[in-house]
Motif scaffolding. Sequence first.
Motif, PDB file in Angstrom:
ATOM      1  N   GLY A  30      52.475  69.301  56.777  1.00  0.00           N
ATOM      2  CA  GLY A  30      51.782  68.296  55.982  1.00  0.00           C
ATOM      3  C   GLY A  30      52.198  68.322  54.518  1.00  0.00           C
ATOM      4  N   VAL A  31      52.270  69.505  53.924  1.00  0.00           N
ATOM      5  CA  VAL A  31      52.662  69.641  52.520  1.00  0.00           C
ATOM      6  C   VAL A  31      54.100  69.181  52.320  1.00  0.00           C
ATOM      7  N   LEU A  32      54.992  69.626  53.187  1.00  0.00           N
ATOM      8  CA  LEU A  32      56.401  69.242  53.060  1.00  0.00           C
ATOM      9  C   LEU A  32      56.592  67.742  53.270  1.00  0.00           C
ATOM     10  N   ALA A  33      55.869  67.150  54.204  1.00  0.00           N
ATOM     11  CA  ALA A  33      55.981  65.708  54.445  1.00  0.00           C
ATOM     12  C   ALA A  33      55.487  64.919  53.232  1.00  0.00           C
ATOM     13  N   GLN A  34      54.430  65.384  52.591  1.00  0.00           N
ATOM     14  CA  GLN A  34      53.946  64.721  51.379  1.00  0.00           C
ATOM     15  C   GLN A  34      54.971  64.827  50.256  1.00  0.00           C
ATOM     16  N   ARG A  35      55.571  66.004  50.096  1.00  0.00           N
ATOM     17  CA  ARG A  35      56.607  66.179  49.070  1.00  0.00           C
ATOM     18  C   ARG A  35      57.781  65.255  49.350  1.00  0.00           C
ATOM     19  N   ARG A  36      58.190  65.187  50.620  1.00  0.00           N
ATOM     20  CA  ARG A  36      59.318  64.340  50.996  1.00  0.00           C
ATOM     21  C   ARG A  36      59.020  62.878  50.687  1.00  0.00           C
ATOM     22  N   ALA A  37      57.822  62.423  51.006  1.00  0.00           N
ATOM     23  CA  ALA A  37      57.451  61.030  50.751  1.00  0.00           C
ATOM     24  C   ALA A  37      57.494  60.720  49.254  1.00  0.00           C
ATOM     25  N   ALA A  38      57.007  61.651  48.441  1.00  0.00           N
ATOM     26  CA  ALA A  38      57.013  61.444  46.990  1.00  0.00           C
ATOM     27  C   ALA A  38      58.440  61.382  46.453  1.00  0.00           C
ATOM     28  N   ILE A  39      59.287  62.273  46.938  1.00  0.00           N
ATOM     29  CA  ILE A  39      60.687  62.298  46.483  1.00  0.00           C
ATOM     30  C   ILE A  39      61.418  61.049  46.967  1.00  0.00           C
ATOM     31  N   GLU A  41      60.119  58.146  47.471  1.00  0.00           N
ATOM     32  CA  GLU A  41      59.670  57.041  46.634  1.00  0.00           C
ATOM     33  C   GLU A  41      60.378  57.071  45.278  1.00  0.00           C
ATOM     34  N   GLN A  42      60.514  58.266  44.703  1.00  0.00           N
ATOM     35  CA  GLN A  42      61.230  58.396  43.428  1.00  0.00           C
ATOM     36  C   GLN A  42      62.685  57.965  43.586  1.00  0.00           C
ATOM     37  N   LEU A  43      63.311  58.387  44.670  1.00  0.00           N
ATOM     38  CA  LEU A  43      64.705  58.018  44.922  1.00  0.00           C
ATOM     39  C   LEU A  43      64.843  56.505  45.069  1.00  0.00           C
ATOM     40  N   GLY A  44      63.921  55.896  45.776  1.00  0.00           N
ATOM     41  CA  GLY A  44      63.943  54.434  45.916  1.00  0.00           C
ATOM     42  C   GLY A  44      63.822  53.739  44.563  1.00  0.00           C
ATOM     43  N   ASP A  45      62.941  54.258  43.704  1.00  0.00           N
ATOM     44  CA  ASP A  45      62.789  53.687  42.363  1.00  0.00           C
ATOM     45  C   ASP A  45      64.084  53.814  41.561  1.00  0.00           C
ATOM     46  N   ILE A  46      64.718  54.978  41.642  1.00  0.00           N
ATOM     47  CA  ILE A  46      65.969  55.204  40.915  1.00  0.00           C
ATOM     48  C   ILE A  46      67.065  54.279  41.443  1.00  0.00           C
ATOM     49  N   GLU A  47      67.146  54.132  42.760  1.00  0.00           N
ATOM     50  CA  GLU A  47      68.168  53.259  43.338  1.00  0.00           C
ATOM     51  C   GLU A  47      67.932  51.799  42.952  1.00  0.00           C
ATOM     52  N   ARG A  48      66.669  51.373  42.892  1.00  0.00           N
ATOM     53  CA  ARG A  48      66.377  50.002  42.442  1.00  0.00           C
ATOM     54  C   ARG A  48      66.788  49.834  40.977  1.00  0.00           C
ATOM     55  N   GLU A  49      66.511  50.846  40.162  1.00  0.00           N
ATOM     56  CA  GLU A  49      66.896  50.774  38.751  1.00  0.00           C
ATOM     57  C   GLU A  49      68.417  50.741  38.605  1.00  0.00           C
ATOM     58  N   LEU A  50      69.112  51.561  39.409  1.00  0.00           N
ATOM     59  CA  LEU A  50      70.576  51.512  39.398  1.00  0.00           C
ATOM     60  C   LEU A  50      71.067  50.116  39.777  1.00  0.00           C
ATOM     61  N   GLY A  51      70.478  49.527  40.792  1.00  0.00           N
ATOM     62  CA  GLY A  51      70.859  48.181  41.201  1.00  0.00           C
ATOM     63  C   GLY A  51      70.637  47.168  40.090  1.00  0.00           C
ATOM     64  N   ASP A  52      69.515  47.298  39.386  1.00  0.00           N
ATOM     65  CA  ASP A  52      69.231  46.397  38.264  1.00  0.00           C
ATOM     66  C   ASP A  52      70.285  46.522  37.176  1.00  0.00           C
ATOM     67  N   VAL A  53      70.617  47.771  36.825  1.00  0.00           N
ATOM     68  CA  VAL A  53      71.610  48.013  35.763  1.00  0.00           C
ATOM     69  C   VAL A  53      72.976  47.499  36.196  1.00  0.00           C
ATOM     70  N   LEU A  54      73.359  47.772  37.431  1.00  0.00           N
ATOM     71  CA  LEU A  54      74.654  47.305  37.930  1.00  0.00           C
ATOM     72  C   LEU A  54      74.726  45.781  37.931  1.00  0.00           C
TER      73      LEU A  54
END
Length: 142
Positions: A30-39, A41-54
């Motif tokens: 449960g703890v690891l799955a929550q950490r994975r979900a948070a990470i 989500e962060q990765l998705g945000d970063i990839e969207r930001e990269l897409g915006d900049v590109l």
Amino acid sequence: MTTTDEIQRRVEKADADRSARRSAAAQQVGVLAQRRAAIAEQLGDIERELGDVLAAASDVIDIDELARFTDVPAADLTRWRAAHKTARTKRKRHAAATEVGTSREPAAAKTSAADQGSTLPDPTVSGATTADAPARTTVGVT
């Protein structure tokens, strides 16, 4: 020969040990799955930001140049930019679907000559919602 009380005590002890191990394993997962979900989500945000900049910089620098300057593989840069375009297109489709779905006018009343080329299904005819049926539109990419 062991007594029935001793057998019951042994079974309860074995069950308690197993139950503690099962509980610990479930908690860790449960703890690891929550950490994975948070990470994720962060990765998705970063990839969207990269897409915006590109996308924003595409008029002044191309993917190959960026790859040379940054040592980031061109395939990754292309994927992030393409994901940005896909996300932007989905938002437009969702907004259009929302406008049609919330209007009190019949869909046919809003159709102009320019809109008649659209291949979107008419939800009033088929009973399908835009969530049930894929949107069939042609979108020009510039």
